[in-house]
Motif scaffolding. Structure first.
Motif, short mmCIF file in Angstrom:
data_model
loop_
_atom_site.label_atom_id
_atom_site.label_comp_id
_atom_site.label_asym_id
_atom_site.label_seq_id
_atom_site.Cartn_x
_atom_site.Cartn_y
_atom_site.Cartn_z
N VAL A 1 0.84 -1.21 0.00
CA VAL A 1 0.00 0.00 0.00
C VAL A 1 0.87 1.26 0.00
O VAL A 1 1.84 1.35 0.74
CB VAL A 1 -0.97 0.01 1.21
N PRO A 2 0.54 2.22 -0.86
CA PRO A 2 1.29 3.49 -0.83
C PRO A 2 0.92 4.29 0.41
O PRO A 2 -0.25 4.36 0.78
CB PRO A 2 0.84 4.21 -2.11
N LYS A 3 1.90 4.85 1.04
CA LYS A 3 1.67 5.66 2.24
C LYS A 3 2.02 7.10 1.92
O LYS A 3 2.88 7.70 2.54
CB LYS A 3 2.50 5.11 3.41
N ASP A 4 1.28 7.64 0.95
CA ASP A 4 1.56 8.98 0.45
C ASP A 4 0.52 10.02 0.87
O ASP A 4 0.50 11.13 0.38
CB ASP A 4 1.66 8.95 -1.07
N GLY A 5 -0.36 9.65 1.80
CA GLY A 5 -1.36 10.59 2.29
C GLY A 5 -2.65 10.60 1.49
O GLY A 5 -3.60 11.28 1.86
N LYS A 6 -2.71 9.83 0.40
CA LYS A 6 -3.93 9.77 -0.40
C LYS A 6 -4.84 8.65 0.13
O LYS A 6 -4.36 7.66 0.67
CB LYS A 6 -3.60 9.50 -1.86
N PHE A 7 -6.15 8.84 -0.04
CA PHE A 7 -7.09 7.83 0.42
C PHE A 7 -6.98 6.54 -0.39
O PHE A 7 -6.78 6.57 -1.60
CB PHE A 7 -8.53 8.35 0.34
N VAL A 8 -7.08 5.41 0.31
CA VAL A 8 -7.16 4.09 -0.29
C VAL A 8 -8.27 3.34 0.43
O VAL A 8 -8.78 3.79 1.46
CB VAL A 8 -5.82 3.30 -0.15
N ILE A 9 -8.63 2.19 -0.10
CA ILE A 9 -9.61 1.33 0.56
C ILE A 9 -8.84 0.22 1.26
O ILE A 9 -8.13 -0.55 0.61
CB ILE A 9 -10.61 0.74 -0.45
N LEU A 10 -8.95 0.16 2.57
CA LEU A 10 -8.32 -0.89 3.35
C LEU A 10 -9.33 -2.01 3.52
O LEU A 10 -10.52 -1.76 3.71
CB LEU A 10 -7.89 -0.36 4.72
N ASP A 11 -8.86 -3.25 3.51
CA ASP A 11 -9.75 -4.41 3.50
C ASP A 11 -9.14 -5.49 4.40
O ASP A 11 -7.96 -5.78 4.30
CB ASP A 11 -9.86 -4.89 2.05
N ASP A 12 -9.96 -6.06 5.31
CA ASP A 12 -9.46 -7.15 6.15
C ASP A 12 -10.07 -8.49 5.77
O ASP A 12 -9.95 -9.47 6.50
CB ASP A 12 -9.69 -6.84 7.63
N GLY A 13 -10.73 -8.54 4.62
CA GLY A 13 -11.35 -9.78 4.17
C GLY A 13 -12.83 -9.85 4.51
O GLY A 13 -13.58 -10.61 3.91
N VAL A 14 -13.26 -9.04 5.48
CA VAL A 14 -14.67 -8.99 5.88
C VAL A 14 -15.18 -7.56 5.83
O VAL A 14 -16.23 -7.28 5.27
CB VAL A 14 -14.86 -9.56 7.31
N ASN A 15 -14.42 -6.65 6.40
CA ASN A 15 -14.80 -5.24 6.48
C ASN A 15 -13.84 -4.40 5.64
O ASN A 15 -12.76 -4.86 5.27
CB ASN A 15 -14.76 -4.76 7.93
N TYR A 16 -14.25 -3.17 5.40
CA TYR A 16 -13.39 -2.25 4.67
C TYR A 16 -13.44 -0.89 5.35
O TYR A 16 -14.32 -0.59 6.15
CB TYR A 16 -13.82 -2.12 3.21
N ASP A 17 -12.46 -0.07 5.03
CA ASP A 17 -12.39 1.30 5.53
C ASP A 17 -11.71 2.15 4.47
O ASP A 17 -10.75 1.71 3.84
CB ASP A 17 -11.58 1.34 6.83
N VAL A 18 -12.22 3.34 4.26
CA VAL A 18 -11.57 4.30 3.38
C VAL A 18 -10.70 5.15 4.29
O VAL A 18 -11.19 5.76 5.24
CB VAL A 18 -12.60 5.17 2.63
N ALA A 19 -9.39 5.14 4.06
CA ALA A 19 -8.46 5.81 4.97
C ALA A 19 -7.23 6.30 4.21
O ALA A 19 -6.98 5.91 3.09
CB ALA A 19 -8.05 4.87 6.09
N ARG A 20 -6.48 7.17 4.90
CA ARG A 20 -5.22 7.66 4.35
C ARG A 20 -4.16 7.57 5.45
O ARG A 20 -4.46 7.66 6.64
CB ARG A 20 -5.36 9.09 3.84
N TRP A 21 -2.92 7.37 5.03
CA TRP A 21 -1.80 7.26 5.95
C TRP A 21 -1.34 8.66 6.38
O TRP A 21 -1.16 9.54 5.54
CB TRP A 21 -0.66 6.52 5.28
#
Length: 87
Positions: A8-28
């Motif tokens: 995952v790029p940690k450049d401050g832009k939003f990405v979709i994080l996924d744990d296989g069941v749930n997701y979150d839209v987040a930025r580093w």
């Protein structure tokens, strides 16, 4: 397509994080060394994968910001379907 969380790029832009069941839209946030979700809160997700945050998903935030619960629910369902199809 889902990618391993290690890539995952940690450049401050939003990405979709996924744990296989749930997701979150987040930025580093490098200064804090944490993922911040769309509401400015630390993400609680223990992500194993990620997806790029596509422009077509912007509607989710636009509807939430306008306070339209029905529209936000529709957009979240659309995002959920997209994540399932990307697995």
């Amino acid at each position: 397509m889902r990618q391993p969380i290690e890539t995952v790029p940690k450049d401050g832009k939003f990405v979709i994080l996924d744990d296989g069941v749930n997701y979150d839209v987040a930025r580093w946030v490098a200064e804090r060394r944490i993922w911040i979700d769309e509401n400015g809160e630390p993400s609680k997700l223990n992500a194993t994968h990620w997806l790029p945050y596509s422009q077509w998903l912007y509607g989710l935030h636009a509807h939430v910001d306008r306070g339209s619960d029905e529209a936000a629910s529709t957009e979240r369902a659309r995002l959920h379907d997209f994540l399932l199809s990307s697995s």
